[in-house]
Structure formats: structure tokens, C-alpha cells
Design a protein around this motif. Structure first.
Motif, PDB file in Angstrom:
ATOM      1  N   ARG A 129       9.711  -7.374  -1.132  1.00 14.01           N
ATOM      2  CA  ARG A 129       8.545  -6.407  -0.831  1.00 14.01           C
ATOM      3  C   ARG A 129       9.225  -4.824  -0.638  1.00 14.01           C
ATOM      4  N   GLU A 139      -0.043  -4.907  -2.374  1.00 11.00           N
ATOM      5  CA  GLU A 139       1.261  -3.996  -2.133  1.00 11.00           C
ATOM      6  C   GLU A 139       1.299  -3.289  -3.227  1.00 11.00           C
ATOM      7  N   GLN A 149      -2.934   2.577   0.056  1.00 12.53           N
ATOM      8  CA  GLN A 149      -3.835   1.636   1.042  1.00 12.53           C
ATOM      9  C   GLN A 149      -5.061   1.788   1.540  1.00 12.53           C
ATOM     10  N   TRP A 205       0.646   1.693   7.594  1.00 11.79           N
ATOM     11  CA  TRP A 205       0.496   0.844   6.615  1.00 11.79           C
ATOM     12  C   TRP A 205       0.074  -0.351   6.651  1.00 11.79           C
ATOM     13  N   ASN A 206       0.005  -1.151   7.727  1.00 12.50           N
ATOM     14  CA  ASN A 206      -0.484  -2.481   7.804  1.00 12.50           C
ATOM     15  C   ASN A 206      -0.875  -2.916   9.069  1.00 12.50           C
ATOM     16  N   ASP A 262       2.152   5.538   0.346  1.00 13.54           N
ATOM     17  CA  ASP A 262       1.834   4.022   0.583  1.00 13.54           C
ATOM     18  C   ASP A 262       0.531   3.995   1.438  1.00 13.54           C
ATOM     19  N   ASN A 285      -4.073  -1.977   7.671  1.00  9.75           N
ATOM     20  CA  ASN A 285      -3.948  -1.974   6.520  1.00  9.75           C
ATOM     21  C   ASN A 285      -4.147  -0.599   5.626  1.00  9.75           C
TER      22      ASN A 285
END
Length: 538
Positions: A40, A528, A459, A419-420, A454, A394
């Protein structure tokens, strides 16, 4: 002009020139081996780019050896990875290795493999042989304690039975964990007994048995650390909660490390998974250059440091301080001497929302004003600021990102992450952020823009639109988790949407233009996206 003043001016010029040259040549002539947890973008491409922007050559295995998806046909190939590693180790100044990759094939493979504990330990013993053959090669290893999804809705990479019994298994292990740290109430004990009786025995034995193998191998790898095989061994807790099987195992493994007299400067268990490769590459580079980053933390008002984010089994303060230690840094109390200030964006009430929640709007929420006043103050004083954007999981906080744009701060901060999970975002930012001071403006602009594209563009915004129905406007067969015939059309559409969003919301540094935006969905799903671009100085 006196000779003394002339001498001082010359020396100042030499120091400036040397710093600039150092920034460009920091890793020149050095080679790192890197085996990521899978392919990834955050684990492979974006982590490798950090080291390459500092001048290091990074050797990575052929992607056909790495995990490239969530189904068993796309797991990595451990035997091929070991052969590749032994063939190339003599070329490296340091090796950064995912134990999940070389033991199981990938992060996802660690959750579904059918190997015996003897087979897993046999592979782990290869580390002893590697160290014996290359005793002067520093090895930075990182592994994960398996996640405990809350329900079957997170079961795309879990055994099939988790779709039906996942929520019951989560609740059962949460009560088991709680029983070791707190006395269960009579009602909780009754619920524990009910779940133990109702979860199919074969499902629970399979799930806990695979975890037991993973735990045993982590104990063995901790012993190798104590024996000097690893320079550092970092274990992350994949998606977890304050009470869960993941948290239970993390407590036991930490205690085992303490029994081996392993301090946090050699071995650590902390929340996270996908940021671990970045943290270990950063540590390898800091050790190579004999650097000890000094990092200060500034929390938002309210719960702040005591916030326990979604998907975490610890307070955010513990995650941040663990990440700082893992890169070889030191947290300091005063901002004046900091190489990097972490400005942490959380909701004052301590809650964490998903970026696709309707609360994630442009209208500023409480705490944004206070947060930005401090960020502006730090920047005005000339400090390097990293924005840890974790009020949402996320994806980015839209109200914060819009204010960064309106206040023209997008490229005045030094690093960004949102990002997550909170630990993913913070750890990735810290790993990269402590090294941006050795980069050219162009390089760190590229790193910042990658995160904005990203974390914010895709996202927090485009993915929600795509998942909310836009995908069905693209011709072809396929769905969110298996794009298939819609993939090419959706990649083209998404690239157009990225360009439109950038034109409307990102103010590029003066003299720069953005060209050649393209999007790839490397795992054939929308979760993703790999966004490529050229940021060009005219």
C-alpha cells in the motif's frame, strides 16, 4: 570593516553553505534495505520517498514478493523475501524489516494463515542466521499484534466466520481483558459466560489460536532483541480498543519485555500498524547520522492529551511519546529548543469522529480558534510545526483544513498528518517531520502536498462522495471492495475531481504549479488511493 567582523561574516557564510550542502547530501552513498508490511502507498511508496529525498538509496523487494491485496491469492511470499534479503544484505548500511511480511506474507496474511507455531518460529529463526552472516548490519524490525475488529463489518480481511460472530468475539475478549485489570460486575460476568457458551467453539479456538502463535513469535523476537540481533524491535497494536484482546496481549508482551530488561530505547509496544515502517526508517536514518530530535507537544483545549482516539487502546499522549522514542527522539517540555512542535488537533470533549460523519463540515468546531492561534504563534516565532490532525479518523478535519487555507498556512507548517487512525497519522508525521529540516523546500512541499491530497482531498471528501453513490455513475461491473470493471473509469474520474478540489482549495507555494495528477486504486478498492503528481517550480 575590521578583520574580526569579516572573519565572523565568512564563518557565518560557511555555516550556511555547509548546512545547505548537508541537507542535500545527508544520505548520499548510503543504502537501506526496506521490507514493508505490504505494498500500500503509505507502507511502500511514500515511506521510501522520504529516505530517497534525503539522498539514501533504498532497496525494496520485487512487488511480486509483497502482499498486494486482502485475499489469499495476493498475500506475500515469505520464502522469496528471505532469499532476496540474504542476497542483498551485503549492500546495505541498515535493514528495516516487517516481521509480518517475512513470517506470514503481509499484515492481512497474519490474520488468516494456517501455519503451525513451529513453522512460524522456524521462519523467525532466520533472523539469527541473518545476524550471524551480517553481524555489523543494524536491523530495525517491526511487527504487529493482531487487531480486534468490533464487528463483522470490518471483516473483509478476517476469517469468514468473523462476519457472523465478530461482534460477539470482540465483546468476549473485551470482558476477558477487563477481568484482568478490573473486577467484573456480576452482570458483566454473566455476559462473559453467555458469550463463551454461544460463540462456536471452533471459531473461537481458530481465532485465539492464531493469535497465540503470533504472541509466541513476538516473545521469541523480543528475546532476539535482548540477545542483540535487532538494533530495535517495535510492535504495534493494530486497530484496537481500551479493552480488547489486542490490548490484553500488548500488556502481556510489554511485561515480557520488562522481564528481559528491555527498555523503550530497544523494544516497545504501542498503538498502530501502518506507520511503523516510517518510524523505523526514520530511526535508522537518525541513528546513522547520530541525531536526537527534540520534540515538544502542544495539545488543543479540553481533553487534549487524555483523548483516547477511536481504534486505539491508549491515550494519544502515550501514542505520541511512544512514536517520539521510536524514532530516537526526546520529548522536551519547552518549545524554545524543539526541532519540531507537534500541534495536536482534537475535539475538546475528547471524542473522535469518522471523516465521513456529517459533523466533518467546513464550519469550525469548538477548539479550532484556540488551536490555530497557537499554530500561528509558533510559526511567527520561527518554529517548525507539525499539525497532528486527529479529531477525525480516516481523513482530515475539513474545518481545520479550510482555515489553514484561508490563513495561508498550508505551506508554512512543516508537516501534516490526518489520514487513518490517530496513531497512524501521528506516527507517520513524526517519522517524516523530524527529518524535513534536512530537506529542500521543494522536497518538503512535495511531502506536504502528498498528505493534503491523500488525507484531505481524497479521504475526507472524494472517498465519501464515491462511496455515497458516485461510483455507480461509472460504467462497468464492480463495487467498493472489488472495483474490477469500474476501476479504470473511476481512476480517471477521481483524478479529475482531485484537480478540481485542488484548484478550489489549495494555494500552492509561490512559483509552483501542479501537473500530471493521476489516481490508482492499487488494492482494487476505494479505501486507499495512490495519487501521483508533479509539483513543478517555474
Amino acid at each position: 570593516m575590521s578583520r574580526r567582523i569579516f572573519f565572523l561574516l565568512v564563518m557565518a557564510g560557511v555555516m550556511i553553505f555547509s548546512a545547505a550542502a548537508f541537507a542535500q547530501d545527508i544520505g548520499r552513498g548510503k543504502t537501506l534495505i526496506y521490507i514493508p508490511i505490504d505494498n500500500r502507498p503509505v507502507n511502500l511508496k511514500q515511506t521510501v520517498e522520504l529516505a530517497e529525498r534525503l539522498g539514501y538509496e533504498v532497496l525494496v523487494p520485487p512487488q511480486i514478493f509483497l502482499g498486494t491485496g486482502a485475499d489469499s491469492s495476493r498475500f506475500g511470499k515469505p520464502e522469496e523475501l528471505w532469499a532476496w534479503l540474504n542476497k542483498n544484505a551485503h549492500r546495505a548500511d541498515a535493514a528495516i524489516i516487517s516481521t509480518d511480511a517475512v513470517l506470514y506474507g503481509s499484515l492481512v496474511a497474519s490474520r488468516q494463515h494456517e501455519m503451525s507455531v513451529e513453522e512460524v518460529l522456524a521462519r523467525a529463526k532466520n533472523f539469527e542466521e541473518l545476524h550471524k552472516n551480517f553481524p555489523y548490519l543494524p536491523i530495525y524490525a517491526f511487527g504487529t499484534i493482531m487487531r480486534t475488529p468490533r464487528s463483522g463489518s470490518y471483516s473483509s480481511a478476517e476469517p469468514e466466520y468473523y462476519k457472523q460472530f465478530g461482534e460477539m468475539i470482540f465483546n468476549y475478549t473485551a470482558l476477558k481483558d477487563k477481568s484482568e485489570t478490573n473486577q467484573l460486575t456480576e452482570q458483566e460476568q454473566a455476559e462473559f459466560t453467555r458469550l463463551e457458551n454461544e460463540i462456536p467453539k471452533e471459531a473461537l479456538e481458530d481465532w485465539l489460536g492464531r493469535r497465540a502463535k503470533n504472541y509466541d513469535v513476538h516473545q521469541y523476537l523480543a528475546e532476539l532483541t535482548a540477545a542483540g540481533v535487532f538494533n530495535y524491535f517495535l510492535v504495534g497494536c493494530d486497530d484496537s480498543a481500551m479493552f480488547s484482546q489486542t490490548h490484553l496481549e500488548s500488556r502481556h508482551l510489554t511485561a515480557y519485555g520488562n522481564d528481559l530488561d528491555l527498555g523503550k530505547t530497544r523494544f516497545q509496544v504501542m498503538s498502530g500498524a501502518d506507520e511503523l515502517g516510517m518510524l523505523m526508517i526514520s530511526r535508522a536514518i537518525n541513528n546513522d547520522l547520530h541525531l536526537i530530535p527534540l520534540i515538544a507537544i502542544d495539545y488543543n483545549i479540553g481533553t487534549g492529551a487524555d483523548t483516547v482516539p477511536t481504534f486505539s487502546n491508549e491515550k494519544i499522549s502515550e501514542s505520541l511519546e511512544g512514536a517520539i522514542i521510536s524514532v530516537g527522539g526526546v520529548r522536551i517540555p519547552n518549545i524554545e529548543n524543539a526541532d519540531l512542535i507537534l500541534s495536536v488537533n482534537t475535539f475538546p470533549n475528547g471524542r473522535t469522529f469518522s471523516s465521513d460523519n456529517k459533523i466533518n463540515r467546513v464550519k469550525p468546531h469548538s477548539g479550532i480558534g484556540f488551536f490555530l492561534r497557537n499554530v500561528k504563534k509558533f510559526i511567527k516565532r520561527g518554529y517548525a510545526v507539525g499539525v497532528v490532525d486527529i479529531s477525525m479518523s480516516n481523513g482530515a478535519d475539513n474545518s481545520l483544513m479550510r482555515r489553514l487555507r484561508d490563513d495561508k498556512l498550508q505551506f508554512k507548517i512543516r508537516s501534516y498528518g490526518g489520514w487513518n487512525t490517530a496513531s497512524n497519522s501521528a506516527g507517520f508525521l513524526i517519522g517524516a517531520g523530524v527529518l524535513t529540516r534536512y530537506m529542500s523546500d521543494n522536497d518538503f512541499y512535495n511531502l506536504l502536498l502528498q498528505r493534503y491530497l491523500d488525507d484531505w482531498v481524497y479521504q475526507a471528501n472524494l472517498r465519501t462522495q464515491i462511496n455515497g453513490g458516485l461510483i455507480w455513475t461509472v460504467p462497468g461491473e464492480g463495487g467498493l471492495w472489488n472495483l474490477d470493471g469500474r476501476r479504470a473509469g473511476l481512476e480517471t474520474l477521481t483524478a479529475d475531481l482531485v484537480k478540481k478540489f485542488v484548484d478550489e482549495n489549495i494555494i500552492l507555494p509561490e512559483g509552483y504549479v501542479l501537473e500530471n495528477i493521476s489516481v490508482d486504486f492499487p488494492w482494487n478498492r476505494t479505501f486507499e488511493a495512490d495519487i501521483s503528481f508533479d509539483l513543478i517550480k517555474q
